[in-house]
Design a protein around this motif. Structure first.
Motif, PDB file in Angstrom:
ATOM      1  N   ARG A  36      46.899  39.604  41.914  1.00 27.05           N
ATOM      2  CA  ARG A  36      46.627  39.631  40.471  1.00 27.05           C
ATOM      3  C   ARG A  36      47.168  40.946  39.927  1.00 27.05           C
ATOM      4  O   ARG A  36      46.876  42.011  40.480  1.00 27.05           O
ATOM      5  N   ASP A  92      35.626  41.378  45.581  1.00 32.99           N
ATOM      6  CA  ASP A  92      34.414  41.025  44.839  1.00 32.99           C
ATOM      7  C   ASP A  92      34.498  39.542  44.482  1.00 32.99           C
ATOM      8  O   ASP A  92      35.503  38.883  44.783  1.00 32.99           O
ATOM      9  N   PRO A  93      33.451  38.974  43.884  1.00 30.17           N
ATOM     10  CA  PRO A  93      33.484  37.532  43.584  1.00 30.17           C
ATOM     11  C   PRO A  93      34.681  37.119  42.722  1.00 30.17           C
ATOM     12  O   PRO A  93      35.244  36.038  42.929  1.00 30.17           O
ATOM     13  N   ALA A  94      35.083  37.945  41.761  1.00 32.37           N
ATOM     14  CA  ALA A  94      36.239  37.594  40.918  1.00 32.37           C
ATOM     15  C   ALA A  94      37.528  37.571  41.750  1.00 32.37           C
ATOM     16  O   ALA A  94      38.393  36.710  41.552  1.00 32.37           O
ATOM     17  N   ASP A  95      37.651  38.506  42.685  1.00 32.11           N
ATOM     18  CA  ASP A  95      38.822  38.518  43.576  1.00 32.11           C
ATOM     19  C   ASP A  95      38.843  37.255  44.440  1.00 32.11           C
ATOM     20  O   ASP A  95      39.890  36.655  44.657  1.00 32.11           O
ATOM     21  N   GLN A  96      37.665  36.887  44.951  1.00 31.49           N
ATOM     22  CA  GLN A  96      37.584  35.717  45.825  1.00 31.49           C
ATOM     23  C   GLN A  96      38.002  34.462  45.077  1.00 31.49           C
ATOM     24  O   GLN A  96      38.661  33.591  45.646  1.00 31.49           O
ATOM     25  N   VAL A  97      37.652  34.380  43.794  1.00 29.38           N
ATOM     26  CA  VAL A  97      38.068  33.229  42.977  1.00 29.38           C
ATOM     27  C   VAL A  97      39.595  33.174  42.900  1.00 29.38           C
ATOM     28  O   VAL A  97      40.194  32.100  43.036  1.00 29.38           O
ATOM     29  N   VAL A  98      40.228  34.313  42.696  1.00 30.81           N
ATOM     30  CA  VAL A  98      41.699  34.350  42.632  1.00 30.81           C
ATOM     31  C   VAL A  98      42.293  33.902  43.967  1.00 30.81           C
ATOM     32  O   VAL A  98      43.233  33.093  44.006  1.00 30.81           O
TER      33      VAL A  98
END
Length: 157
Positions: A36, A92-98
């Motif tokens: 990202r 973090d959770p947002a990274d994992q979503v990506v």
């Protein structure tokens, strides 16, 4: 600053390879599972699994010089960015979503190209990821053919 077109390319369905140095100082490579571009477009967050790519990631810390290569498997359009890692942290959770979205998108692309699911599963490990923040200092065209290896700029185009 990373150009808008390159940012979109990096965040698209492209295969990603990291070139680093191991703890012993030897060349090492590993695959990334998503990336990202930061909102300021001055860095790239790259996700990878240290358990799968221990040699490639074992020696990476803030200050490490690495190469990040992104290649679109449908036509081999490829860019390589070189620069310094400015941070290494657990995702973090947002990274994992990506990373999850990247793995899903790449799975569809590779299946469409005839790659076997069992091969894909080995490449796209989603467990125990870390985030490497790369501050690129130079960008190179690496699409096979005339112009491959040409430096495109001191910072990403």
């Amino acid at each position: 600053m990373i150009g808008q077109d390159l940012a979109a390319f990096i965040e698209g369905p492209v295969m990603m390879v990291l070139g680093t140095r191991s703890l012993a100082g030897l060349p090492a490579v590993g695959r990334a599972i998503g990336a990202r571009v930061t909102p300021e477009r001055d860095a790239i967050d790259i996700f990878a699994s240290p358990s799968q790519w221990a040699d490639a990631l074992g020696g990476v810390a803030a200050g490490s010089q690495i190469a990040f290569t992104a290649c679109r498997p449908s036509d081999y359009k490829t860019f390589q960015l070189k620069g310094e890692v400015v941070d290494v942290a657990p995702v973090d959770p947002a990274d994992q979503v990506v990373a999850e979205r990247y793995a899903d998108d790449m799975t569809r692309v590779l299946l469409d190209l005839g790659v076997q699911q069992r091969q894909i599963d080995q490449w796209l490990t989603r467990v125990g990821l870390v985030r490497l923040r790369l501050s690129p200092s130079s960008t190179f065209a690496q699409t096979p053919g005339p112009g491959a290896g040409a430096q495109l700029g001191k910072v990403a185009p």
